[in-house]
Write a protein that holds these residues in place. Structure first.
Motif, PDB file in Angstrom:
ATOM      1  N   ALA A  20     -11.845 -38.955  37.963  1.00 21.01           N
ATOM      2  CA  ALA A  20     -12.815 -38.017  38.531  1.00 21.01           C
ATOM      3  C   ALA A  20     -14.234 -38.448  38.191  1.00 21.01           C
ATOM      4  CB  ALA A  20     -12.551 -36.609  38.016  1.00 21.01           C
ATOM      5  N   PRO A  39     -21.921 -36.060  47.233  1.00 24.16           N
ATOM      6  CA  PRO A  39     -21.115 -35.338  48.225  1.00 24.16           C
ATOM      7  C   PRO A  39     -20.026 -34.511  47.537  1.00 24.16           C
ATOM      8  CG  PRO A  39     -20.523 -37.649  48.194  1.00 24.16           C
ATOM      9  CD  PRO A  39     -21.690 -37.498  47.282  1.00 24.16           C
ATOM     10  N   GLY A  41     -16.697 -33.271  46.104  1.00 22.25           N
ATOM     11  CA  GLY A  41     -15.526 -33.982  45.598  1.00 22.25           C
ATOM     12  C   GLY A  41     -15.852 -35.237  44.812  1.00 22.25           C
ATOM     13  N   CYS A  42     -17.137 -35.479  44.515  1.00 21.68           N
ATOM     14  CA  CYS A  42     -17.476 -36.717  43.835  1.00 21.68           C
ATOM     15  C   CYS A  42     -17.415 -36.562  42.316  1.00 21.68           C
ATOM     16  CB  CYS A  42     -18.864 -37.191  44.252  1.00 21.68           C
ATOM     17  SG  CYS A  42     -20.182 -36.204  43.571  1.00 21.68           S
ATOM     18  N   GLY A  43     -17.060 -35.368  41.818  1.00 19.90           N
ATOM     19  CA  GLY A  43     -16.894 -35.202  40.377  1.00 19.90           C
ATOM     20  C   GLY A  43     -18.039 -34.504  39.678  1.00 19.90           C
ATOM     21  N   LYS A  44     -18.927 -33.864  40.432  1.00 24.56           N
ATOM     22  CA  LYS A  44     -20.082 -33.196  39.820  1.00 24.56           C
ATOM     23  C   LYS A  44     -19.645 -32.032  38.949  1.00 24.56           C
ATOM     24  CE  LYS A  44     -21.891 -32.035  43.765  1.00 24.56           C
ATOM     25  NZ  LYS A  44     -20.926 -32.478  44.772  1.00 24.56           N
ATOM     26  N   THR A  45     -18.787 -31.167  39.538  1.00 21.48           N
ATOM     27  CA  THR A  45     -18.343 -29.995  38.783  1.00 21.48           C
ATOM     28  C   THR A  45     -17.600 -30.433  37.529  1.00 21.48           C
ATOM     29  OG1 THR A  45     -18.207 -28.683  40.782  1.00 21.48           O
ATOM     30  CG2 THR A  45     -16.917 -27.921  38.908  1.00 21.48           C
ATOM     31  N   THR A  46     -16.777 -31.456  37.674  1.00 17.94           N
ATOM     32  CA  THR A  46     -16.015 -31.947  36.530  1.00 17.94           C
ATOM     33  C   THR A  46     -16.942 -32.383  35.403  1.00 17.94           C
ATOM     34  OG1 THR A  46     -14.360 -32.700  38.096  1.00 17.94           O
ATOM     35  CG2 THR A  46     -14.222 -33.572  35.864  1.00 17.94           C
TER      36      THR A  46
HETATM   37  N1  LIG Z   1      -8.194 -29.877  36.794  1.00 16.56           N
HETATM   38  C1  LIG Z   1      -8.096 -30.851  37.713  1.00 16.56           C
HETATM   39  N2  LIG Z   1      -6.929 -31.513  37.867  1.00 16.56           N
HETATM   40  C2  LIG Z   1      -6.819 -32.494  38.778  1.00 16.56           C
HETATM   41  N3  LIG Z   1      -7.807 -32.894  39.587  1.00 16.56           N
HETATM   42  C3  LIG Z   1      -8.997 -32.293  39.475  1.00 16.56           C
HETATM   43  C4  LIG Z   1      -9.204 -31.238  38.536  1.00 16.56           C
HETATM   44  N4  LIG Z   1     -10.475 -30.808  38.657  1.00 16.56           N
HETATM   45  C5  LIG Z   1     -11.036 -31.565  39.623  1.00 16.56           C
HETATM   46  N5  LIG Z   1     -10.158 -32.472  40.110  1.00 16.56           N
HETATM   47  C6  LIG Z   1     -10.422 -33.460  41.146  1.00 16.56           C
HETATM   48  O1  LIG Z   1     -11.568 -34.155  40.801  1.00 16.56           O
HETATM   49  C7  LIG Z   1     -12.344 -34.437  41.943  1.00 16.56           C
HETATM   50  C8  LIG Z   1     -13.768 -34.019  41.728  1.00 16.56           C
HETATM   51  O2  LIG Z   1     -13.825 -32.610  41.742  1.00 16.56           O
HETATM   52  P1  LIG Z   1     -15.175 -31.813  41.473  1.00 16.56           P
HETATM   53  O3  LIG Z   1     -15.716 -32.237  40.172  1.00 16.56           O
HETATM   54  O4  LIG Z   1     -14.879 -30.372  41.643  1.00 16.56           O
HETATM   55  O5  LIG Z   1     -16.095 -32.301  42.661  1.00 16.56           O
HETATM   56  P2  LIG Z   1     -17.482 -31.713  43.154  1.00 16.56           P
HETATM   57  O6  LIG Z   1     -17.889 -30.598  42.276  1.00 16.56           O
HETATM   58  O7  LIG Z   1     -18.411 -32.869  43.095  1.00 16.56           O
HETATM   59  O8  LIG Z   1     -17.264 -31.264  44.572  1.00 16.56           O
HETATM   60  C9  LIG Z   1     -11.694 -33.723  43.114  1.00 16.56           C
HETATM   61  O9  LIG Z   1     -11.007 -34.680  43.891  1.00 16.56           O
HETATM   62  C10 LIG Z   1     -10.717 -32.790  42.468  1.00 16.56           C
HETATM   63  O10 LIG Z   1      -9.578 -32.680  43.263  1.00 16.56           O
END
Ligand SMILES: Nc1ncnc2c1ncn2[C@@H]1O[C@H](COP(=O)(O)OP(=O)(O)O)[C@@H](O)[C@H]1O
Ligand SMILES: [Mg+2]
Lengths: 365, 407
Positions: A20, A39, A41-46
Motif C-alpha cells: 500500500a 489519486p 487508492g494510492c495509499g494516502k489514507t493508509t
Molecule cells: N486494512 C487493509 N487491508 C487490506 N488492504 C487495504 C487495507 N487498507 C487499505 N488497503 C488497500 O490499500 C490501498 C490504498 O488504500 P487507501 O490508503 O485507502 O487509499 P487512498 O486513501 O489514497 O484512496 C487500497 O487499494 C486498499 O484496498
C-alpha cells in the motif's frame, strides 16, 4: 527538535502481499500545512492512519517530535485525525462531541461545556451545542469535527479528504477557513486530498503520491512548474504531453525530435540525457500561446478542433500532426493574435516553460 | 389486490379464519379460566369465578418452579448477553476468512437439538465432577447450575445473533475516532459502542430471558430432581389439566399485552420526539397530556386498569352459584340413578348386579384400578350403581369386568 515535527523514515506498509505504501521517506516541519496529493487508492489514507497509529509500518519508522512512535497507541500520540467520513458520535450532542477528548481525560462537566462553547464560537457555530449531530448541515459537521479534534489539543492535525463531501462553493469557502485556522492555531496540518486545486492553494509543502510511492515533495510552485516525474506532471494541473527522442542537450535545455518538429524544453532537475533517449516534453496549456509571426523556437503548426468557453478563459482544443494539444487563452486577451480564418494557427512556448522527462517512468527518480 | 383474490368477501373470510386460527385458542383458554367447571371448558358454562387463580397460586410445585425459572432466567441473561456480545465483537473484528468458521462454531449450539444439549451437559459435568472427585452436593450435580450452563450454551448464540445484527451497522471508525481523541479502549467501549448497542442489548436480554424461561427440552434433563416452571407445568399437564393452567395463560397474556403496549408507547414517543413532530401535536403541548405519553405513565395506567378489573372480578362470590350448580347436578344424578334402578328391576329382577367401579371417573374406565383385576368374589352391594353410570368415553368397553363371562 520541534514537538510538532513528523518524520517518516523509509516507511513501507503492506497488507499481505499488497504494497500500500512503498518507502515513504520525508520530513514535515512543525507548524507546516503539508498535503499528500494523489489519486484515489494510492495509499494516502493508509499513510495517514500509520501516522496516527492505527496501522503499523511493515518497515521503517515514524517519528513525532523526534520520538519513535513504535508501540505508541493512537490514544497516546499527539495527533488528532479528522476522518474521511468525520466519524462524529451520532448519539452525543454537538457539545458532547467537541468535549469528548476532555471527558476522557477526566475534565469536569462545567469546564468541558465552557471549552466546547469557546470552540463553537471559534468555528462560528455558537449556540448549537445542544443540537444532535444529524441536525447540522454538511459544512457545519465539518467544522464540528475540526473543533473536536482541536479540543484534544494535538500537536499535529491529520485531515483525510475532509472537504470531498461538500459542494463546490462550500469547499472553496472551507479551504480558506482551514488555512486560516491552521495559521491561527499554529499546528502542523497533514492534509490528504485527491484534488490538486486544494493541495496547491492551501499547502506549504505537497507530496505527490502514486501507487504507494511518494514521487515528489516540494512547495506548490515547484510541484506545478518543475514536476520531477511524468506522473506528477500530468496529475498536477492540466498539461500537454509530446513524446519524442533526444536530439541534443545544451546545459539545462534539451531538444527533442517530435512529430511536431524539434522542440526544446528544460531538463527536469538538470538531468543529463543521451542522444536518442525516448522522452516526453510537458508543457502547460497556459504556456502555449498563439503567435503572430512564426517564432524562432518551438513553433508548432496546429489546427483548431474545438473550443470551450469557461468564463475567464477559453480552452482551444488543437491538433498538430496527430498530437492533441490544449491551449488556454485569457478572454481579456481576445485582441491578441487569433486563429486564421481556416482554423489553422501557429503556436509556440518558451523553452524554460516546458519540462522534459524520460518516457520510462522507472528511470524518472 | 383484494379484487384479484376474489373480492372483499373472500379476503374478509380469509382474514377472519386467519385470526381465528391465531387467537381462537387463546380466547377459549381465557374464557375457561373463569368457568368454575373443574375441567377447562367453555360449555356448559357453570359459574363465573376467579378461584382458579387462587388454585394456581397455591400450587407449591408450580410456584417454586416459577421462582427457580425466574432466577435461572435472570442468571442466563446476565451470562448469555455478555457472552453473545463478546461473540459478536469477535465476529466483527476477525479477518474475513476466519469469520465464516467462527460464525459456524458460534451458531452450532442453536442447531443442536435441545435434548442432546441437555443430556450432554449432565454427562459432561458429571464426568468432570467425577474427574475432580467432587461429591454429589457440589455444583457438578446441582440442577440449577447445570441448567444455567446447558441453557447458556445455546441461548448465548441467540444473543450473539441479535447483537451481531446491530453491530454490523456500527461504524468502526467511531471507535477509532474515540481512541484517536485520547480515549482508552475501555472508555471508547463504554462511551461509544455500548450506547449504540443499547437497544440491541435490551432485545437480547428480553429474548434470552424468554428463551430460558420457556425452555423445556434441555432443562428437563439438566434440572435433575428439581423443577422449573416449565417442567412443573409439564408434569402437571401429564397428571390431568384443570383451569388453573388457563388462569396462568391469562396472566401471561396480560403481562405480554401490557409489555407490548408500553414498548409501543415508548417507540412512538421516541420517534415523535426525534423527528421533532411532537411540537405540532396538541397532545404534547399540554404538560399533563404530555406526561401521559410517557411509557411509565402508560404502564401505571394499564396496571391500574388491570388491577381494578382483577379486584372487582375477585369480589364476585361464586359460592351461591356453585352451590346451585351442585344441587342441580345432584338432582340430575339422583334422577338418572332412579331411572336406572327402575330399568334394572324390570329387566333382571333375580340377577345380582355386577360390582362395577362405575363411580371411577377415569378415562380408562378404571383399567388401572388394582381392585378391578381382583375376581368379583364378594356379593355386590345391593344398591351398586349399574355400569351405565360409568362416564368413560369408551362406554366401559375396556372395563375388565365387561369382558368377564356372565355367570
Ligand atoms: N486494512 C487493509 N487491508 C487490506 N488492504 C487495504 C487495507 N487498507 C487499505 N488497503 C488497500 O490499500 C490501498 C490504498 O488504500 P487507501 O490508503 O485507502 O487509499 P487512498 O486513501 O489514497 O484512496 C487500497 O487499494 C486498499 O484496498
Ligand atoms: Mg482515502
Amino acid at each position: 527538535m520541534n514537538t510538532r515535527d513528523v518524520v517518516l523514515e523509509h516507511v513501507s506498509i503492506r497488507f499481505g502481499n499488497y504494497r500500500a505504501v512503498e518507502n515513504a521517506h520525508l520530513s514535515i516541519r512543525g507548524g507546516e500545512f503539508f498535503s499528500f496529493l494523489g489519486p484515489s487508492g494510492c495509499g494516502k489514507t493508509t499513510l495517514l492512519r500509520c501516522i496516527s497509529g492505527f496501522v503499523q509500518p511493515s518497515e521503517g519508522r515514524v517519528l513525532i517530535g523526534g520520538k519513535d512512535m513504535r508501540n505508541v497507541g493512537p490514544n497516546k500520540r499527539p495527533t488528532a485525525l479528522i476522518f474521511q467520513n468525520l466519524a462524529l458520535f451520532p448519539l452525543l450532542s454537538v457539545a458532547e462531541n467537541i468535549a469528548f477528548p476532555l471527558e476522557v481525560r477526566g475534565v469536569g462537566r462545567k469546564e468541558r461545556r465552557k471549552r466546547a462553547d469557546e470552540l463553537l464560537e471559534m468555528i462560528a457555530l455558537p449556540g448549537t451545542g445542544d443540537k444532535k449531530v444529524h441536525e447540522l448541515s454538511g459544512g457545519q459537521r465539518q467544522r464540528v469535527a475540526i473543533a473536536r479534534a482541536l479540543a484534544a489539543e494535538p500537536d499535529i492535525l491529520l485531515l483525510d479528504e475532509p472537504l470531498s463531501a461538500l459542494d463546490l462553493k462550500l469547499r472553496q469557502h472551507m479551504r480558506t477557513e482551514l488555512r486560516a485556522i491552521q495559521q491561527r492555531v499554529g499546528l502542523t496540518f497533514i492534509y490528504i486530498t485527491h484534488d490538486q486545486g486544494e493541495a496547491l492553494t492551501m499547502s506549504d509543502q505537497v507530496a505527490v503520491m502514486n501507487a504507494g510511492v511518494v514521487e515528489q515533495v516540494g512547495d506548490p510552485q515547484t510541484i506545478y512548474n518543475r514536476p520531477k516525474t511524468p506522473f506528477v506532471a500530468s496529475f498536477v494541473g492540466e498539461t500537454n504531453a509530446i513524446p519524442g527522442a533526444v536530439m541534443n542537450q545544451q546545459g539545462a535545455l534539451v531538444t527533442l525530435d517530435t512529430a511536431l518538429g524539434p522542440l526544446t524544453g528544460q531538463s527536469a532537475g538538470g538531468r543529463d540525457y543521451q542522444a536518442g533517449e525516448r522522452c516526453t516534453l510537458f508543457v502547460r496549456p497556459e504556456q502555449l500561446a498563439l503567435a503572430d509571426a512564426p517564432p524562432a523556437t518551438n513553433a508548432i503548426a496546429a489546427r483548431r478542433v474545438n473550443e470551450e468557453f469557461e468564463g475567464s478563459i477559453r480552452t482551444l482544443f488543437l491538433n498538430a500532426n496527430g498530437v492533441d494539444l490544449r491551449l488556454y487563452r485569457m478572454n481579456a486577451d481576445a485582441s491578441g493574435p487569433a486563429l486564421a480564418a481556416d482554423g489553422t494557427a501557429s503556436i509556440w512556448f518558451r523553452p524554460e516553460h516546458a519540462t522534459v522527462l524520460p518516457a520510462d517512468p522507472s528511470r524518472s527518480g | 389486490m383484494t379484487r384479484g383474490l376474489g373480492g372483499g368477501l373472500f379476503a374478509f373470510s380469509y382474514a377472519l379464519l386467519f385470526f381465528l386460527f391465531l387467537f381462537g385458542p387463546l380466547i377459549i383458554m381465557v374464557i375457561t379460566a373463569f368457568n368454575s367447571s373443574a375441567f377447562p371448558r367453555v360449555v356448559p358454562w357453570e359459574c363465573f369465578t376467579t378461584d382458579w387463580f387462587g388454585v394456581l397460586v397455591r400450587n407449591e410445585r408450580l410456584m417454586s418452579g416459577l421462582w427457580t425459572s425466574l432466577a435461572i432466567g435472570v442468571a442466563v441473561v446476565a451470562i448469555a448477553v455478555p457472552f453473545g456480545l463478546a461473540g459478536a465483537l469477535a465476529l466483527a473484528d476477525i479477518g474475513p476468512r476466519l469469520r465464516a468458521g467462527l460464525y459456524a462454531v458460534l451458531i452450532t449450539p442453536i442447531l443442536i437439538p435441545g435434548v442432546v444439549l441437555g443430556i450432554s451437559t449432565i454427562v459432561f459435568w458429571s464426568f468432570v465432577g467425577r474427574g475432580v472427585g467432587a461429591s454429589y452436593d457440589t455444583v457438578f450435580y446441582n440442577g440449577f447450575f447445570l441448567t444455567l450452563l446447558g441453557q447458556v450454551a445455546f441461548i448465548a448464540s441467540y444473543a450473539m445473533l441479535v447483537l451481531n445484527a446491530r453491530l454490523q451497522r456500527f461504524d468502526p471508525t467511531l471507535t477509532e475516532a474515540a481512541l484517536d481523541l485520547g480515549a482508552t479502549p475501555g472508555q471508547a467501549f463504554r462511551r461509544i459502542l455500548l450506547p449504540f448497542m443499547k437497544p440491541a442489548l435490551g432485545s437480547a436480554a428480553f429474548i434470552t430471558f424468554l428463551a430460558s424461561f420457556e425452555n423445556y427440552n434441555t432443562t428437563v434433563f439438566t434440572i435433575l430432581s428439581g423443577n422449573t416452571f416449565t417442567t412443573a407445568l409439564a408434569s402437571k399437564v401429564r397428571l390431568g389439566t384443570d383451569p388453573s393452567l388457563s388462569a396462568l395463560a391469562v396472566i401471561i397474556i396480560a403481562v405480554t399485552l401490557i409489555g407490548a403496549m408500553v414498548s409501543e408507547a415508548h417507540t412512538r414517543r421516541q420517534e415523535l420526539l426525534r423527528s421533532g413532530k411532537a411540537g405540532q401535536s396538541r397532545f404534547y403541548a399540554n404538560p399533563l397530556s404530555r406526561l401521559l405519553t410517557h411509557p411509565g405513565a402508560v404502564l401505571v395506567l394499564l396496571l391500574g386498569v388491570t388491577g381494578f378489573i382483577a379486584w372487582s372480578a375477585s369480589r364476585v362470590d361464586a359460592n351461591v352459584c356453585r352451590a346451585a350448580i351442585l344441587q342441580e347436578k345432584q338432582q340430575l344424578q339422583e334422577r338418572l340413578m332412579q331411572e336406572q334402578r327402575n330399568r334394572i328391576q324390570q329387566q333382571a329382577p333375580a340377577q345380582p348386579a355386577t360390582p362395577s367401579p362405575s363411580n371411577n371417573p377415569s378415562p380408562f374406565g378404571g383399567a388401572f384400578n388394582p381392585n378391578s383385576l381382583a375376581p368379583p368374589v364378594q356379593p355386590a352391594p345391593p344398591a351398586a350403581p349399574p355400569p351405565s353410570n360409568n362416564p368413560s368415553p369408551f362406554g366401559g368397553a375396556f372395563n375388565p369386568n365387561s369382558l368377564a363371562p356372565k355367570q
